[in-house]
Design a protein around this motif. Structure first.
Motif, PDB file in Angstrom:
ATOM      1  N   ALA A  50       3.552  14.500  -1.791  1.00 40.58           N
ATOM      2  CA  ALA A  50       2.405  13.235  -1.901  1.00 40.58           C
ATOM      3  C   ALA A  50       1.088  12.944  -1.282  1.00 40.58           C
ATOM      4  O   ALA A  50       0.830  12.120  -2.328  1.00 40.58           O
ATOM      5  N   PHE A  51       1.076  13.585  -0.598  1.00 37.64           N
ATOM      6  CA  PHE A  51      -0.518  13.758   0.457  1.00 37.64           C
ATOM      7  C   PHE A  51      -1.026  14.954   0.932  1.00 37.64           C
ATOM      8  O   PHE A  51      -1.642  15.538   1.715  1.00 37.64           O
ATOM      9  N   THR A 104       1.976   1.540  -3.169  1.00 43.62           N
ATOM     10  CA  THR A 104       0.834   2.181  -4.368  1.00 43.62           C
ATOM     11  C   THR A 104       0.747   3.686  -3.846  1.00 43.62           C
ATOM     12  O   THR A 104       1.181   4.679  -5.498  1.00 43.62           O
ATOM     13  N   PHE A 105       1.011   4.417  -2.925  1.00 42.24           N
ATOM     14  CA  PHE A 105       0.326   5.352  -2.875  1.00 42.24           C
ATOM     15  C   PHE A 105       1.455   6.252  -2.728  1.00 42.24           C
ATOM     16  O   PHE A 105       0.959   7.811  -3.013  1.00 42.24           O
ATOM     17  N   THR A 106       2.577   5.750  -2.970  1.00 44.72           N
ATOM     18  CA  THR A 106       3.786   7.496  -2.887  1.00 44.72           C
ATOM     19  C   THR A 106       4.024   6.670  -4.048  1.00 44.72           C
ATOM     20  O   THR A 106       4.894   5.882  -4.902  1.00 44.72           O
ATOM     21  N   ASP A 107       5.041   8.029  -4.721  1.00 45.64           N
ATOM     22  CA  ASP A 107       5.293   8.299  -5.960  1.00 45.64           C
ATOM     23  C   ASP A 107       6.953   8.023  -5.381  1.00 45.64           C
ATOM     24  O   ASP A 107       7.511   7.564  -4.597  1.00 45.64           O
ATOM     25  N   CYS A 146       0.660  -1.182   0.109  1.00 48.84           N
ATOM     26  CA  CYS A 146       0.100  -0.146   0.437  1.00 48.84           C
ATOM     27  C   CYS A 146       0.860   0.970   0.096  1.00 48.84           C
ATOM     28  O   CYS A 146       0.977   2.148  -0.401  1.00 48.84           O
TER      29      CYS A 146
END
Lengths: 229, 321
Positions: A78-79, A10-13, A7
């Protein structure tokens, strides 16, 4: 554990992970080592500078400061705005039953990464500059207490900074907040030199509380987004 | 069932077993059933006592701004949970949320992906969230729709509204789903892409062999008409009219006549529009006899004309004279 790492990846470049986990810590440690060599030369050349005795502590503070600022900046990339009200960046996550749990796992993994870096980078900074407690006659116990206090304080302040900044979509607000939190970090750093174990205990409690509080608040915000207020 | 325009003919072709005529009303099996769906807002209430989306067809949800279309779509997609009523998906007794969401494909206007995600990252996220996501198919669709620069590095923030919608469509069409819920898919698209969207919907339905369904909301009734089989007209939170397109076209007729008959025709027509040259309007088929003696021409109305007439009859909107 495997799922959490998947996870997080996937969610972080890839660039985010490369910068935050490798490049920024390496740059900070490199500068720390370089500063240590320069100061060492200056120590040899200037007795007055050697008499000051605060130089390593100032470098510790600067090391923590840069790590916090880069963490905040890269976290925004990122977020940024992920917990902001009135946006629906999580539209695609809500259409899958796995969406919110997967993002929550990513947040947990990011917190673990932040904790490890907050502790490792200041300690390694002392190693590369040759001033780790026990070396060159530096008093071991108190110095270790001070270093741990500074590290855990860094984790607390970084957690506070990124957690609050994620509620806004604009980077300027996060960076303004960082300006205020530099003062908080400075207070921990200053007091930690005189009462390291007390500061360590306080920072550890605040870190644990902040981590749990902001994690639950964010999950709560996402779960609330399924409902109109 | 006589062959009418594209929708009616396609209905016969695709799922003849599923539709059986019964006194002029066509019976069908449903992909989504809803009962007593209710959600209160400040100014109106979404109130749908019975809701059925026919299986194997493309259903259009038409309504003016603020009618409740997006709210209804969000409820069906499971993105909004604060409503009363009951929904059943795919005719299954046990409604498992994960399995249902796996079989639904949903797109919505606005920000749906994180703006900092690249197209490649969108692919990774979809692969993580859904079991039946085909990455090769996703890349192929992105290439065909010309999304990004081909290397997947462009971020969502740098895409235009139209390209973001195309990206959403690519992400749902690359999955093995049984029902697509598309909220205003045509709005940000250019006319060429709208035609492409209709083609994609047709291909999706045909590849499902009667087992796949599409439910989309739209303002662009005329652009989407050639792919619409069933239409629901939502006005102020209530479904005021619904039916297969061919049924609606038999129920509502377009009447045109001379200016001298305008006043008399106005009393009969369901909707009326007049000028110094003549008039036209929608007439209910059952009222056609009342136009006897007038020099009128009766034509098949388009779905767009029928929708506007029905919406006008129920709207609270004060249109400028």
């Amino acid at each position: 554990m495997k799922k959490t790492v998947k996870c997080y990846r996937t969610f972080t470049d890839f660039r985010y992970r490369l910068l935050l986990i490798v490049v920024v810590p390496a740059a900070i440690l490199g500068l720390r080592a370089g500063a240590g060599i320069w100061i060492g030369d200056r120590y040899a050349a200037n007795a007055a500078l050697a008499a000051g005795g605060m130089t390593e502590e100032i470098l510790d503070f600067l090391c923590c400061l840069f790590l916090m600022l880069f963490d905040l900046l890269l976290d925004y990339l990122a977020f940024g705005g992920i917990a902001a009200k009135g946006t629906d960046h999580l539209g695609c996550l809500k259409t899958s039953a796995r969406g919110i749990p997967a993002m929550a796992a990513t947040m947990r993994a990011d917190q673990v990464r932040r904790l490890v870096e907050s502790v490792a980078v200041p300690l390694l900074g002392r190693v590369v500059s040759g001033t780790f407690p026990g070396a060159q006659g530096i008093r071991k116990a108190e110095e270790i207490g001070y270093l741990l206090a500074v590290s855990v304080s860094l984790y607390f302040v970084s957690t506070l900074a990124v957690s609050v900044a994620r509620y806004w979509e604009k980077l300027e607000i996060g960076m303004s907040l960082a300006g205020l939190l530099i003062i908080v970090l400075g207070v921990f750093w200053a007091v930690g030199q005189f009462w390291p174990w007390a500061v360590l205990a306080a920072a550890a409690s605040l870190s644990a509380g902040a981590s749990v509080f902001f994690y639950r608040k964010m999950i709560g915000r996402w779960e609330e987004s399924f409902y109109d207020k | 069932m006589r062959p009418g325009r594209c929708g009616g003919y396609r209905m016969q072709q695709r799922a003849p077993q599923k539709a059986a005529e019964c006194e002029g009303n066509v019976e069908f099996t449903s992909v989504i059933n809803g009962a007593n769906i209710c959600k209160k807002f400040k100014n109106f209430t979404l109130d749908i006592p019975e809701f059925r989306i026919p299986k194997g067809f493309a259903t259009a949800l038409v309504g003016e701004n603020g009618a409740g279309k997006t709210t209804l779509m969000n409820i069906l997609a499971g993105v909004r949970l604060d409503y009363q009523g009951k929904l059943e998906y795919f005719d299954e007794r046990e409604q498992n949320v994960e399995k249902v969401k796996e079989r639904l494909g949903y797109t919505a206007p606005g920000l749906y992906f994180m703006p900092q995600w690249s197209i490649r990252q969108v692919e990774e996220v979809c692969g993580l969230l859904f079991d039946r996501f085909d990455r090769e198919k996703f890349r192929d669709i992105c290439g065909k729709l010309n999304i990004g620069d081909g290397d997947g590095k462009k971020t969502v923030a740098k895409l235009s509204d139209g390209n973001r919608m195309k990206l959403m469509l690519a992400s749902v069409l690359a999955r093995e789903t049984d029902c697509l819920l598309l909220d205003e898919p045509a709005s940000p698209l250019d006319p060429l892409m709208r035609d492409g969207l209709c083609q994609m919907i047709r291909e999706y339905l045909e590849s499902g062999d009667g087992e796949r369904s599409v439910f989309f909301s739209t303002h662009n009734v005329s652009d989407m008409e050639n792919v619409t089989d069933y239409c629901m007209i939502l006005e102020r939170g209530r479904i005021v009219e619904q039916g297969f397109v061919e049924e609606l076209k038999e129920k509502y007729l377009l009447v045109k006549g001379e200016h001298c008959d305008a006043e008399a025709a106005k009393q009969v027509l369901y909707s009326f529009s007049g000028s110094s040259y003549g008039f036209e309007g929608i007439c209910l088929a059952k009222d056609l006899d009342r136009l006897a003696g007038m020099d009128v021409k009766v034509e098949t109305a388009t779905l767009s004309q029928i929708s506007v007439a029905v919406m006008k009859a129920y709207t609270g909107l004060q249109l400028m004279a």
